[in-house]
Design an enzyme around this catalytic site. Structure first.
Site, PDB file in Angstrom:
ATOM      1  N   ASP A  13      47.659  51.274  36.280  1.00 51.75           N
ATOM      2  CA  ASP A  13      47.977  52.189  36.126  1.00 51.75           C
ATOM      3  C   ASP A  13      47.982  53.524  35.260  1.00 51.75           C
ATOM      4  O   ASP A  13      48.405  54.277  34.231  1.00 51.75           O
ATOM      5  CB  ASP A  13      49.832  51.906  35.395  1.00 51.75           C
ATOM      6  CG  ASP A  13      50.218  50.301  35.842  1.00 51.75           C
ATOM      7  OD1 ASP A  13      50.328  50.176  36.968  1.00 51.75           O
ATOM      8  OD2 ASP A  13      50.231  49.141  35.280  1.00 51.75           O
ATOM      9  N   LYS A  16      45.169  56.454  38.675  1.00 51.59           N
ATOM     10  CA  LYS A  16      44.273  56.814  39.168  1.00 51.59           C
ATOM     11  C   LYS A  16      44.188  57.530  40.880  1.00 51.59           C
ATOM     12  O   LYS A  16      43.840  58.035  41.663  1.00 51.59           O
ATOM     13  CB  LYS A  16      43.524  55.559  39.803  1.00 51.59           C
ATOM     14  CG  LYS A  16      42.974  54.859  39.015  1.00 51.59           C
ATOM     15  CD  LYS A  16      42.664  53.332  38.949  1.00 51.59           C
ATOM     16  CE  LYS A  16      43.427  51.808  40.067  1.00 51.59           C
ATOM     17  NZ  LYS A  16      44.072  51.705  38.176  1.00 51.59           N
ATOM     18  N   GLY A  40      50.261  49.876  42.701  1.00 56.63           N
ATOM     19  CA  GLY A  40      51.316  50.844  43.255  1.00 56.63           C
ATOM     20  C   GLY A  40      50.702  52.227  42.865  1.00 56.63           C
ATOM     21  O   GLY A  40      50.530  52.952  41.533  1.00 56.63           O
ATOM     22  N   HIS A  41      50.072  53.109  43.845  1.00 55.66           N
ATOM     23  CA  HIS A  41      49.464  54.445  43.182  1.00 55.66           C
ATOM     24  C   HIS A  41      50.966  55.543  43.231  1.00 55.66           C
ATOM     25  O   HIS A  41      51.394  55.445  44.851  1.00 55.66           O
ATOM     26  CB  HIS A  41      48.762  54.421  44.270  1.00 55.66           C
ATOM     27  CG  HIS A  41      47.354  54.565  43.438  1.00 55.66           C
ATOM     28  ND1 HIS A  41      46.798  53.783  44.630  1.00 55.66           N
ATOM     29  CD2 HIS A  41      47.149  53.433  42.269  1.00 55.66           C
ATOM     30  CE1 HIS A  41      45.382  53.463  43.912  1.00 55.66           C
ATOM     31  NE2 HIS A  41      45.741  52.612  42.776  1.00 55.66           N
ATOM     32  N   GLN A 223      43.742  48.406  39.985  1.00 55.27           N
ATOM     33  CA  GLN A 223      44.162  47.700  38.960  1.00 55.27           C
ATOM     34  C   GLN A 223      42.944  48.194  38.022  1.00 55.27           C
ATOM     35  O   GLN A 223      42.712  49.506  37.940  1.00 55.27           O
ATOM     36  CB  GLN A 223      43.984  46.129  38.884  1.00 55.27           C
ATOM     37  CG  GLN A 223      44.997  45.633  39.417  1.00 55.27           C
ATOM     38  CD  GLN A 223      45.105  45.185  40.804  1.00 55.27           C
ATOM     39  OE1 GLN A 223      44.108  45.088  41.486  1.00 55.27           O
ATOM     40  NE2 GLN A 223      46.005  45.294  41.358  1.00 55.27           N
TER      41      GLN A 223
HETATM   42  P1  IMP Z   1      48.959  39.572  40.496  1.00 57.12           P
HETATM   43  O1  IMP Z   1      47.584  40.196  40.305  1.00 57.12           O
HETATM   44  O2  IMP Z   1      50.097  39.798  40.845  1.00 57.12           O
HETATM   45  O3  IMP Z   1      48.321  38.395  40.792  1.00 57.12           O
HETATM   46  O4  IMP Z   1      48.498  39.908  38.859  1.00 57.12           O
HETATM   47  C1  IMP Z   1      48.239  39.208  37.792  1.00 57.12           C
HETATM   48  C2  IMP Z   1      48.347  40.271  36.317  1.00 57.12           C
HETATM   49  O5  IMP Z   1      47.638  41.637  36.869  1.00 57.12           O
HETATM   50  C3  IMP Z   1      49.804  40.818  36.012  1.00 57.12           C
HETATM   51  O6  IMP Z   1      49.279  40.840  34.126  1.00 57.12           O
HETATM   52  C4  IMP Z   1      49.542  41.671  36.144  1.00 57.12           C
HETATM   53  O7  IMP Z   1      50.793  42.859  35.841  1.00 57.12           O
HETATM   54  C5  IMP Z   1      48.658  42.404  36.181  1.00 57.12           C
HETATM   55  N1  IMP Z   1      49.221  43.459  37.746  1.00 57.12           N
HETATM   56  C6  IMP Z   1      48.286  43.621  38.987  1.00 57.12           C
HETATM   57  N2  IMP Z   1      48.240  44.693  40.022  1.00 57.12           N
HETATM   58  C7  IMP Z   1      48.987  45.196  38.606  1.00 57.12           C
HETATM   59  C8  IMP Z   1      48.917  46.967  38.392  1.00 57.12           C
HETATM   60  O8  IMP Z   1      48.453  47.945  39.970  1.00 57.12           O
HETATM   61  N3  IMP Z   1      48.647  47.516  37.697  1.00 57.12           N
HETATM   62  C9  IMP Z   1      48.824  46.526  36.813  1.00 57.12           C
HETATM   63  N4  IMP Z   1      49.031  45.665  36.304  1.00 57.12           N
HETATM   64  C10 IMP Z   1      48.594  44.726  38.023  1.00 57.12           C
END
Ligand code: IMP
Length: 431
Positions: A13, A16, A40-41, A223
């Site tokens: 977040d 990007k 999510g962009h 991420q």
């Molecule tokens: P997962 O990727 O859904 O398995 O989640 C694992 C961890 O990564 C959790 O803490 C999510 O909140 C975090 N996470 C996954 N994708 C994003 C992102 O795009 N931005 C911020 N945190 C993310």
């Protein structure tokens, strides 16, 4: 060769999508190489707002070709929905979007397993996943029982899919979790296979041919470094390599074909989900950052945890990824902070930590060592040159550069395309 990797340098977040959208003008290709629709962009163009989860941000630039690479995990229903949404907003996808035949598929049972694990975890064990099935899909990939997008084109796909559903239903029932309706699921996925098959391609060859023709590629990280499966705050991480190395394994482009790595970093820090966060604020200052920065997840809508800039994390990100320069974002969110703090190191049991410790137990207890600086208390959103920034903001940027050993090459002071400027002596255009 002018290939660029752009990564998130904190917990995701960092903004990007916006930076990618600005620099895609220099690239003919944009590639997603890891993660899935957990990302999510948000990109604002004129009055239109686009929220992309799986599609590369390059879709929003006419003339740019986009790849969802082999390192990504793809929920076919989510992909189809997103394609339909952007098409309704006037974006052409056919002939511009290529989906790797080697990318693994997220199937409904992956989402059920993800939701089940999160649901039964105690507060201490909860990862706070997006429940999109990301972890179970990467686990299947590593266990060699996954299905890939290319399998959709195989005549035997219906049987392969039915077999995987049956096996996972046995696992789900033994856990006491809801199961998948086999017939409904097969029908749904076969329908999606038909709709998505025109996009499926050998993207490894496609990208290498483009590279050989001298076309430049932008690798769009999802991420951030601290959510990387190897380098992040394990186990409170996502299940892929969000660091620069992931761009090569997740696309099939060789490391020596990469020219530069840009680290996107916010002027403060946020995190969604559980896990250690040394500079987290639980007071009004944190609430102020959340409000001013609109820090709510683009994918799940969850409020993000907010805190001060952490130079320990930034140094670590610079080291692991070989970051050439920062794209420093959301500096305007600090416009109304009278005093701004920056974490320069951690302390735990009398020991000073200059880098991120691997042990979660230690990191959880680390206390940030702060430097305090006066805020600039004036709006910066309309500023487009470093020289015009308030002196306190310039000091803040300079100190951040000094502490991390990396210069800022791009500064962003607002969500619009025009609220971004480059620092001429640091930023080198790739073309
Ligand atoms: P997962 O990727 O859904 O398995 O989640 C694992 C961890 O990564 C959790 O803490 C999510 O909140 C975090 N996470 C996954 N994708 C994003 C992102 O795009 N931005 C911020 N945190 C993310």
């Amino acid at each position: 060769m002018a290939n660029t990797i752009l990564i998130g340098s904190q917990w995701g977040d960092e903004g990007k999508g916006k930076i990618i959208d600005v620099i895609t003008t220099e690239h003919q290709w944009v590639v997603r190489y890891q993660g899935g629709n957990n990302a999510g962009h948000t990109v604002e163009i004129g009055d239109q707002k686009f929220v992309l989860h799986l599609l590369p941000s390059g879709m929003l630039r006419e003339g740019c070709s986009c790849v969802i690479g082999n390192g990504v995990v793809i929920d076919p229903a989510a992909l189809q929905k997103e394609i339909e949404e952007v098409e309704a907003q006037g974006i052409v996808t056919k002939g511009r979007l290529y989906v790797s035949d080697r990318a693994h598929m997220i199937l409904p049972y992956h989402r059920l397993i993800d939701a089940y694990r999160e649901g039964r975890a105690t507060d201490k064990d909860k990862i706070g996943t997006t429940k999109r099935g990301i972890g179970p899909t990467y686990a299947d990939k590593a266990s060699r029982v996954g299905l890939r997008m290319g399998d959709m084109l195989d005549a035997a796909f219906p049987e392969m899919l039915a077999h995987r559903i049956q096996e996972n239903n046995r696992i789900l029932s033994s856990l006491g979790a809801p199961t998948v309706d086999e017939e409904e699921c097969v029908d749904q996925i076969l329908g999606l296979a038909k709709a998505l098959s025109p996009y499926i391609a050998d993207t490894v060859t496609l990208l290498n041919q483009a590279d050989r023709r001298g076309e430049s590629i932008l690798f769009e990280g999802a991420q951030g470094v601290m959510l990387d499966i190897d380098y992040g705050t394990y186990p409170f991480v996502t299940s892929s390599n969000a660091t620069a190395g992931g761009a090569c394994t997740g696309s099939g482009i060789a490391p020596h074909r990469i020219e530069r790595v840009i680290g996107v970093i916010k002027g403060y820090t946020t995190r969604v989900g559980e896990g250690p966060f040394p500079t987290e604020l639980h007071d009004e200052a944190g609430e102020g950052l959340r409000k001013a920065g609109n820090e709510f997840g683009a994918t799940t809508g969850r409020p993000r945890r907010c805190g001060w800039f952490d130079a320990v994390v930034a140094r670590y990100a610079a080291m692991i990824n070989g970051i050439d320069f920062w794209a420093l974002t959301k500096l305007d969110v600090l416009d109304h902070q009278p005093v701004i703090k920056m974490c320069v190191a951690y302390e735990f049991e009398g020991r000073r930590y200059e880098s991120v410790p691997a042990s979660i137990r230690i990191l959880e207890q680390c206390q940030p060592i702060y430097e305090e600086m006066p805020g600039w208390m004036s709006p910066t959103t309309e500023i487009s040159r470093l020289e015009d920034m308030p002196i306190e903001a310039r000091h803040y940027i300079a100190r951040l550069e000094e502490l991390t050993g990396v210069r800022a090459g791009i500064i962003s002071v607002g969500p619009k395309r025009h609220s971004t400027f480059v620092i001429e002596d640091v930023y080198k255009p790739s073309l």
